[in-house]
Design an enzyme around this catalytic site. Sequence first.
Site, PDB file in Angstrom:
ATOM      1  N   ASP A  30      53.675  20.167 -39.943  1.00 44.33           N
ATOM      2  CA  ASP A  30      52.866  19.009 -39.544  1.00 44.33           C
ATOM      3  C   ASP A  30      53.495  18.364 -38.308  1.00 44.33           C
ATOM      4  O   ASP A  30      54.717  18.226 -38.203  1.00 44.33           O
ATOM      5  CB  ASP A  30      52.782  17.991 -40.694  1.00 44.33           C
ATOM      6  CG  ASP A  30      51.649  17.009 -40.506  1.00 44.33           C
ATOM      7  OD1 ASP A  30      50.666  17.095 -41.260  1.00 44.33           O
ATOM      8  OD2 ASP A  30      51.750  16.156 -39.588  1.00 44.33           O
ATOM      9  N   GLY A  92      42.010   9.538 -47.064  1.00 43.77           N
ATOM     10  CA  GLY A  92      42.943   9.649 -45.945  1.00 43.77           C
ATOM     11  C   GLY A  92      42.789  10.918 -45.137  1.00 43.77           C
ATOM     12  O   GLY A  92      43.656  11.257 -44.324  1.00 43.77           O
ATOM     13  N   GLN A  93      41.671  11.630 -45.331  1.00 43.87           N
ATOM     14  CA  GLN A  93      41.466  12.869 -44.570  1.00 43.87           C
ATOM     15  C   GLN A  93      41.082  12.533 -43.137  1.00 43.87           C
ATOM     16  O   GLN A  93      40.162  11.740 -42.906  1.00 43.87           O
ATOM     17  CB  GLN A  93      40.365  13.715 -45.224  1.00 43.87           C
ATOM     18  CG  GLN A  93      40.191  15.081 -44.572  1.00 43.87           C
ATOM     19  CD  GLN A  93      39.184  15.971 -45.306  1.00 43.87           C
ATOM     20  OE1 GLN A  93      38.473  15.511 -46.200  1.00 43.87           O
ATOM     21  NE2 GLN A  93      39.128  17.232 -44.913  1.00 43.87           N
ATOM     22  N   HIS A  99      42.859  21.383 -46.008  1.00 44.81           N
ATOM     23  CA  HIS A  99      44.273  21.735 -45.874  1.00 44.81           C
ATOM     24  C   HIS A  99      45.076  21.174 -47.018  1.00 44.81           C
ATOM     25  O   HIS A  99      44.774  20.121 -47.567  1.00 44.81           O
ATOM     26  CB  HIS A  99      44.840  21.247 -44.533  1.00 44.81           C
ATOM     27  CG  HIS A  99      44.547  19.810 -44.227  1.00 44.81           C
ATOM     28  ND1 HIS A  99      43.317  19.385 -43.771  1.00 44.81           N
ATOM     29  CD2 HIS A  99      45.310  18.701 -44.323  1.00 44.81           C
ATOM     30  CE1 HIS A  99      43.339  18.083 -43.596  1.00 44.81           C
ATOM     31  NE2 HIS A  99      44.539  17.622 -43.940  1.00 44.81           N
ATOM     32  N   LEU A 100      46.120  21.908 -47.336  1.00 44.23           N
ATOM     33  CA  LEU A 100      47.069  21.541 -48.385  1.00 44.23           C
ATOM     34  C   LEU A 100      48.337  21.070 -47.702  1.00 44.23           C
ATOM     35  O   LEU A 100      48.960  21.823 -46.945  1.00 44.23           O
ATOM     36  CB  LEU A 100      47.344  22.797 -49.225  1.00 44.23           C
ATOM     37  CG  LEU A 100      48.372  22.703 -50.344  1.00 44.23           C
ATOM     38  CD1 LEU A 100      47.863  21.791 -51.455  1.00 44.23           C
ATOM     39  CD2 LEU A 100      48.651  24.106 -50.900  1.00 44.23           C
ATOM     40  N   HIS A 101      48.715  19.808 -47.955  1.00 39.18           N
ATOM     41  CA  HIS A 101      50.018  19.339 -47.472  1.00 39.18           C
ATOM     42  C   HIS A 101      51.078  19.768 -48.486  1.00 39.18           C
ATOM     43  O   HIS A 101      50.884  19.607 -49.694  1.00 39.18           O
ATOM     44  CB  HIS A 101      50.060  17.810 -47.389  1.00 39.18           C
ATOM     45  CG  HIS A 101      49.146  17.197 -46.373  1.00 39.18           C
ATOM     46  ND1 HIS A 101      49.550  16.899 -45.096  1.00 39.18           N
ATOM     47  CD2 HIS A 101      47.852  16.803 -46.457  1.00 39.18           C
ATOM     48  CE1 HIS A 101      48.540  16.327 -44.434  1.00 39.18           C
ATOM     49  NE2 HIS A 101      47.494  16.265 -45.233  1.00 39.18           N
TER      50      HIS A 101
END
Length: 113
Positions: A30, A92-93, A99-101
């Site tokens: 990230d 919060g997108q 996507h996977l944090h």
Amino acid sequence: MTECLFCRIVTGEIPATVVHETDEVLAFRDIAPQAPTHLVVIPKAHHADAAALTAADPALAGRLLAAGAEVAASEGLADGYRFVVNTGADGGQTVFHVHLHVLGGRAMTWPPG
Ligand code: 5GP
Ligand code: ZN
């Protein structure tokens, strides 16, 4: 040309620090890490969010989780880590390509803010 940021990372148009890649998933660091280790894992195919992905291809959603676990292990997160899938504005997108944090390297607080 696609407007989707993560599709542009898939094509290489926007550079990213890739840590894992298969024909269908990509994991990269990230740009604004929220933990000592902060990876983003995406399907290469564009799906807007978790609901769209699971509706279109639930098996791919499973393989996305598996890829997250794999990169967490390869990053040495033996004490644990957190998966987060922000969904929609209240979730919060900010990038509407699912996507996977994967967050780790410190103890995560609960509940989140
Ligand atoms: P969301 O808020 O949609 O759950 O997560 C989007 C994530 O993408 C954020 O954590 C943000 O820091 C990250 N991000 C935004 N732009 C870029 C970029 O150009 N490169 C990388 N590597 N990450 C990005
Ligand atoms: Zn996309």
